[in-house]
Design a protein around this motif. Structure first.
Motif, mmCIF file in Angstrom:
data_model
loop_
_atom_site.group_PDB
_atom_site.id
_atom_site.type_symbol
_atom_site.label_atom_id
_atom_site.label_comp_id
_atom_site.label_asym_id
_atom_site.label_seq_id
_atom_site.Cartn_x
_atom_site.Cartn_y
_atom_site.Cartn_z
ATOM 1 N N ALA A 182 0.829 -1.211 0.000
ATOM 2 C CA ALA A 182 0.000 0.000 0.000
ATOM 3 C C ALA A 182 0.860 1.257 0.000
ATOM 4 N N GLY A 183 1.947 1.240 0.757
ATOM 5 C CA GLY A 183 2.840 2.400 0.771
ATOM 6 C C GLY A 183 3.497 2.620 -0.575
ATOM 7 N N ALA A 184 3.965 1.537 -1.202
ATOM 8 C CA ALA A 184 4.594 1.649 -2.520
ATOM 9 C C ALA A 184 3.594 2.131 -3.562
ATOM 10 N N ALA A 185 2.378 1.583 -3.528
ATOM 11 C CA ALA A 185 1.351 1.999 -4.481
ATOM 12 C C ALA A 185 0.961 3.461 -4.273
ATOM 13 N N SER A 186 0.983 3.922 -3.033
ATOM 14 C CA SER A 186 0.671 5.322 -2.752
ATOM 15 C C SER A 186 1.723 6.253 -3.348
ATOM 16 N N ALA A 187 2.986 5.873 -3.236
ATOM 17 C CA ALA A 187 4.057 6.677 -3.833
ATOM 18 C C ALA A 187 3.906 6.723 -5.346
ATOM 19 N N SER A 188 3.600 5.580 -5.944
ATOM 20 C CA SER A 188 3.392 5.517 -7.393
ATOM 21 C C SER A 188 2.228 6.413 -7.803
ATOM 22 N N ALA A 189 1.121 6.355 -7.044
ATOM 23 C CA ALA A 189 -0.044 7.167 -7.371
ATOM 24 C C ALA A 189 0.279 8.654 -7.286
ATOM 25 N N CYS A 190 0.968 9.064 -6.226
ATOM 26 C CA CYS A 190 1.336 10.484 -6.069
ATOM 27 C C CYS A 190 2.194 10.950 -7.243
ATOM 28 N N TRP A 191 3.160 10.127 -7.637
ATOM 29 C CA TRP A 191 4.077 10.517 -8.696
ATOM 30 C C TRP A 191 3.383 10.656 -10.040
ATOM 31 N N PHE A 192 2.604 9.659 -10.418
ATOM 32 C CA PHE A 192 1.986 9.695 -11.740
ATOM 33 C C PHE A 192 0.864 10.731 -11.820
ATOM 34 N N LEU A 193 0.161 10.973 -10.731
ATOM 35 C CA LEU A 193 -0.831 12.056 -10.721
ATOM 36 C C LEU A 193 -0.140 13.405 -10.899
ATOM 37 N N LEU A 194 0.978 13.596 -10.194
ATOM 38 C CA LEU A 194 1.728 14.843 -10.324
ATOM 39 C C LEU A 194 2.285 15.004 -11.730
ATOM 40 N N LEU A 195 2.839 13.924 -12.275
ATOM 41 C CA LEU A 195 3.459 13.988 -13.597
ATOM 42 C C LEU A 195 2.414 14.213 -14.686
ATOM 43 N N GLY A 196 1.305 13.472 -14.618
ATOM 44 C CA GLY A 196 0.295 13.575 -15.660
ATOM 45 C C GLY A 196 -0.478 14.877 -15.631
ATOM 46 N N TYR A 197 -0.953 15.247 -14.442
ATOM 47 C CA TYR A 197 -1.795 16.440 -14.352
ATOM 48 C C TYR A 197 -0.993 17.710 -14.086
ATOM 49 N N GLY A 198 0.206 17.566 -13.526
ATOM 50 C CA GLY A 198 1.046 18.739 -13.303
ATOM 51 C C GLY A 198 1.721 19.228 -14.568
ATOM 52 N N ALA A 199 1.764 18.367 -15.588
ATOM 53 C CA ALA A 199 2.433 18.747 -16.836
ATOM 54 C C ALA A 199 1.781 19.960 -17.479
ATOM 55 N N ARG A 200 0.477 20.163 -17.255
ATOM 56 C CA ARG A 200 -0.212 21.284 -17.895
ATOM 57 C C ARG A 200 0.333 22.635 -17.424
ATOM 58 N N LEU A 201 1.000 22.658 -16.280
ATOM 59 C CA LEU A 201 1.611 23.905 -15.815
ATOM 60 C C LEU A 201 2.741 24.343 -16.737
ATOM 61 N N LEU A 202 3.287 23.393 -17.496
ATOM 62 C CA LEU A 202 4.381 23.700 -18.421
ATOM 63 C C LEU A 202 3.891 24.060 -19.818
ATOM 64 N N GLN A 203 2.578 24.067 -20.024
ATOM 65 C CA GLN A 203 2.055 24.301 -21.372
ATOM 66 C C GLN A 203 2.429 25.660 -21.958
ATOM 67 N N PRO A 204 2.524 26.742 -21.159
ATOM 68 C CA PRO A 204 2.988 28.000 -21.771
ATOM 69 C C PRO A 204 4.386 27.883 -22.379
ATOM 70 N N VAL A 205 5.237 27.086 -21.739
ATOM 71 C CA VAL A 205 6.586 26.877 -22.283
ATOM 72 C C VAL A 205 6.516 26.092 -23.584
ATOM 73 N N PHE A 206 5.634 25.087 -23.626
ATOM 74 C CA PHE A 206 5.558 24.217 -24.787
ATOM 75 C C PHE A 206 4.633 24.762 -25.875
ATOM 76 N N ALA A 207 4.298 26.028 -25.777
ATOM 77 C CA ALA A 207 3.599 26.682 -26.880
ATOM 78 C C ALA A 207 4.566 27.013 -28.009
#
Length: 208
Positions: A152-177
């Motif tokens: 459960a601890g390992a899966a929680s770390a994985s979930a935090c990372w991929f949620l941050l990576l997938g949904y946090g990427a949109r913060l970089l969209q002005p750069v990738f314009a």
């Protein structure tokens, strides 16, 4: 409570240390996040795959994989071919140098996206090294009732990372314009994929 927190924290910390690295899967999730295409299914697939592989490792599959070097070699060859192909595609995109509009109508089908992601996940022997072998060996040191908390601890770390990576990427969209930013990203993807393909293939070529 402490007996639960110790394996949970150990699983979380070990998975976090292993997962936060520039790799094929992470770069693919980042790109999908920037494109805002099928982010939810992509993130869910990565979390479920990690949890499943870690569970298999803790359950004793690691010992089976160690006894099957031929399987590792087959995965290495398949993974090298897949990563090499995707790396070449990334360099082709870099050569075109086009900015990608996330709101444009050119969208890959979900099945195609998940099939590519499955290749990055299951055709890379390093994934098995991290999740099944290393995580599995660490989790197996705990008594059977506590192993579920490690998972459960390992899966929680994985979930935090991929949620941050997938949904946090949109913060970089002005750069990738700008086209240059996509060229840099695709160049990084190409170098990473071809480098990993070479790392997988070269040890096998020594025995040919």
């Amino acid at each position: 409570m402490n007996s639960i927190l110790i394996p949970f924290s150990a699983g979380f910390a070990l998975c976090a240390a292993l997962i936060v690295a520039i790799g094929a899967q992470n770069l693919f999730v980042l790109r999908q996040g920037l494109l805002r295409q099928h982010v939810g299914p992509v993130v869910a697939f990565c979390i479920a795959a990690d949890a499943s592989l870690i569970t298999l490792g803790v359950s004793g599959v690691a010992a089976f994989l160690r006894s099957m070097p031929q399987l590792t070699s087959a995965l290495s060859l398949g993974g090298a071919g897949f990563l090499g192909w995707y790396g070449v595609q990334a360099f082709h995109r870099m050569a075109r140098g086009e900015a990608v509009n996330a709101d444009a109508g050119t969208r890959q089908r979900l099945g195609q996206v998940l099939a590519t992601l499955a290749g990055f996940t299951f055709l890379n022997p390093h994934v098995y090294l991290d999740t099944v072998l290393l995580m599995g060996a660490a989790g197996a040191t705990y008594p059977a009732p506590l192993r579920v908390h490690f998972i459960a601890g390992a899966a929680s770390a994985s979930a935090c990372w991929f949620l941050l990576l997938g949904y946090g990427a949109r913060l970089l969209q002005p750069v990738f314009a700008r086209p240059l930013a996509w060229r840099v990203l695709d160049g990084l993807v190409g170098v990473t994929m071809l480098g990993m393909a070479a790392m997988l293939a070269l040890p096998l070529l020594r025995f040919v």
